[in-house]
Enzyme design. Structure first.
Site, mmCIF file in Angstrom:
data_model
loop_
_atom_site.group_PDB
_atom_site.id
_atom_site.type_symbol
_atom_site.label_atom_id
_atom_site.label_comp_id
_atom_site.label_asym_id
_atom_site.label_seq_id
_atom_site.Cartn_x
_atom_site.Cartn_y
_atom_site.Cartn_z
ATOM 1 N N TYR A 106 7.054 -49.474 -53.102
ATOM 2 C CA TYR A 106 7.334 -49.487 -54.080
ATOM 3 C C TYR A 106 6.502 -50.250 -54.982
ATOM 4 C CZ TYR A 106 9.875 -48.827 -59.039
ATOM 5 O OH TYR A 106 9.384 -48.206 -60.257
ATOM 6 N N LYS A 150 2.897 -49.591 -57.512
ATOM 7 C CA LYS A 150 3.082 -50.244 -58.542
ATOM 8 C C LYS A 150 1.684 -50.883 -59.181
ATOM 9 C CE LYS A 150 6.366 -47.489 -59.847
ATOM 10 N NZ LYS A 150 6.337 -45.774 -61.206
#
Length: 243
Positions: free
Chosen positions: A151, A155
């Site tokens: 993640y 990002k």
């Protein structure tokens, strides 16, 4: 004519709040979802109190579906003024336990999906010689977070992608910016016990979790003329957690 906005992953949480905020400000809305049509339709009902809204199912990680989403917006409204890339997933685990498919899935939806949507709207906005793209990242893309290597990487990649596209698109009057939320009240945080919530608050200088409306307000500013000289920027909406 009113402006038109696409919001991906808009069936709940931050995406739903952004869609509703933009509808209240007069934008026609294209509400994208991948899995939960019922919730997306509920967001449409709220948005239609203010402006026209349509719901479009599409998996933005697939190029043909991302293109179809943009084509549907153009067929319905004839223009795309704002794109908010909010669609995202998590598959958290420590890296020793993280499968290759869990890494690939998160990068595909979060980063590749953002790339594909930006690519799909780029020709439209370049022809219009105007547009605003807001990519929703996360503070963990700046600070990292144990158990979220996939993640955080996705990002962080969104931030690099945004800065590159901001330089590519600036001469065509297309602005590209990032909003990086911190801990925001959501379905996930509602399920946490009070000790965990207290621990989260302790990490935030403002000592509270954010509200989806806080993120929506920032997006509203970034797509408005009030921010017409801002591009390639990362705005953390995190109560001061990452400075």
């Amino acid at each position: 004519m009113s402006k038109v906005a696409i919001v991906t992953g808009a069936s709940k949480g931050i995406g739903a709040a952004i869609a509703l905020q933009l509808a209240q400000e007069g934008y026609h809305l294209v509400i994208n979802y991948n899995g939960n049509q019922q919730r997306a339709e509920a967001v449409k009902v709220l948005c239609e109190k203010f402006q026209t809204a349509i719901v479009v199912q599409a998996n933005v990680a697939k190029s043909e579906e991302a293109k179809r989403l943009c084509d549907t917006a153009m067929e319905t409204f004839g223009q795309i003024d704002v794109l908010v890339n909010n669609a995202g997933i998590t598959k958290d685990n420590l890296i020793l336990r993280m499968s290759e498919s869990d890494f690939d899935d998160v990068l595909s939806t979060n980063l590749k999906g953002t790339f594909l949507m930006c690519k799909s709207v780029s020709k439209i906005m370049m022809k219009q010689r105007s547009g605003s793209i807001i990519n929703i990242s996360s503070v963990v893309g700046i600070s990292g977070n144990a158990g979220q290597a996939n993640y955080a990487a996705s990002k962080a990649g969104i931030i690099g992608l945004t800065k590159s596209l901001a330089k590519e698109f600036a001469s065509r009057n297309i602005r590209v910016n990032v909003v990086a939320p911190g801990f925001i009240q959501s379905d996930m945080t509602d399920k946490l016990d009070q000790e965990v919530i207290a621990s989260l608050r302790a990490q935030i200088p403002m000592k509270r979790l954010g509200d989806p409306k806080d993120v929506a307000n920032t997006v509203s500013f970034l797509v408005s003329e009030q921010s017409s000289y801002l591009t390639g920027q990362v705005i953390c909406v995190d109560g001061g957690m990452v400075m």
